[in-house]
Design a protein around this motif. Structure first.
Motif, PDB file in Angstrom:
ATOM      1  N   ASN A  39       0.819  -1.211   0.000  1.00 54.93           N
ATOM      2  CA  ASN A  39       0.000   0.000   0.000  1.00 54.93           C
ATOM      3  C   ASN A  39       0.853   1.262   0.000  1.00 54.93           C
ATOM      4  O   ASN A  39       0.510   2.252  -0.650  1.00 54.93           O
ATOM      5  N   ALA A  46      -3.578   4.404   1.396  1.00 53.67           N
ATOM      6  CA  ALA A  46      -4.626   4.562   2.417  1.00 53.67           C
ATOM      7  C   ALA A  46      -4.024   4.323   3.799  1.00 53.67           C
ATOM      8  O   ALA A  46      -2.929   3.781   3.944  1.00 53.67           O
ATOM      9  N   VAL A  47      -4.760   4.715   4.820  1.00 53.92           N
ATOM     10  CA  VAL A  47      -4.281   4.584   6.190  1.00 53.92           C
ATOM     11  C   VAL A  47      -4.686   3.242   6.795  1.00 53.92           C
ATOM     12  O   VAL A  47      -3.965   2.683   7.620  1.00 53.92           O
ATOM     13  N   TRP A  48      -5.821   2.688   6.380  1.00 52.43           N
ATOM     14  CA  TRP A  48      -6.369   1.517   7.062  1.00 52.43           C
ATOM     15  C   TRP A  48      -5.456   0.287   7.049  1.00 52.43           C
ATOM     16  O   TRP A  48      -5.466  -0.472   8.036  1.00 52.43           O
ATOM     17  N   SER A  50      -2.256   0.160   7.494  1.00 52.27           N
ATOM     18  CA  SER A  50      -1.316   0.368   8.600  1.00 52.27           C
ATOM     19  C   SER A  50      -2.016   0.234   9.943  1.00 52.27           C
ATOM     20  O   SER A  50      -1.444  -0.304  10.897  1.00 52.27           O
ATOM     21  N   LEU A  51      -3.238   0.717  10.043  1.00 49.54           N
ATOM     22  CA  LEU A  51      -4.001   0.583  11.285  1.00 49.54           C
ATOM     23  C   LEU A  51      -4.332  -0.880  11.576  1.00 49.54           C
ATOM     24  O   LEU A  51      -4.267  -1.323  12.732  1.00 49.54           O
ATOM     25  N   LEU A  52      -4.681  -1.615  10.539  1.00 52.49           N
ATOM     26  CA  LEU A  52      -4.947  -3.046  10.696  1.00 52.49           C
ATOM     27  C   LEU A  52      -3.695  -3.774  11.164  1.00 52.49           C
ATOM     28  O   LEU A  52      -3.748  -4.606  12.076  1.00 52.49           O
TER      29      LEU A  52
END
Length: 71
Positions: A39, A46-48, A50-52
């Protein structure tokens, strides 16, 4: 309240359950790591992912700490 120590079979069962959860979380953490790296290399990341990855790493660490107690 008196706390009883679990017998050997209960000890092994808990350890086996934690090992199963640890394996599951570890596998998906590696998959999330690959996805997060891929990503970052995209034009519009996107950020999600990395958050996941962060959530899976925290969960893996917490379960690993529990599993080490049974060592």
């Amino acid at each position: 309240m008196i706390r009883q120590t679990p017998d050997h079979s209960e000890y092994r069962r808990r350890r086996t359950v934690l090992e199963s959860i640890l394996g599951f979380l570890s596998f998906f953490s590696v998959v999330a790591l690959v996805q997060a790296v891929w990503n970052v290399l995209q034009e519009d990341p996107a950020v999600w992912p990395s958050l996941l990855l962060a959530a899976l790493l925290v969960a893996t660490w917490a379960v690993w700490r529990q599993w080490r107690r049974y060592d």
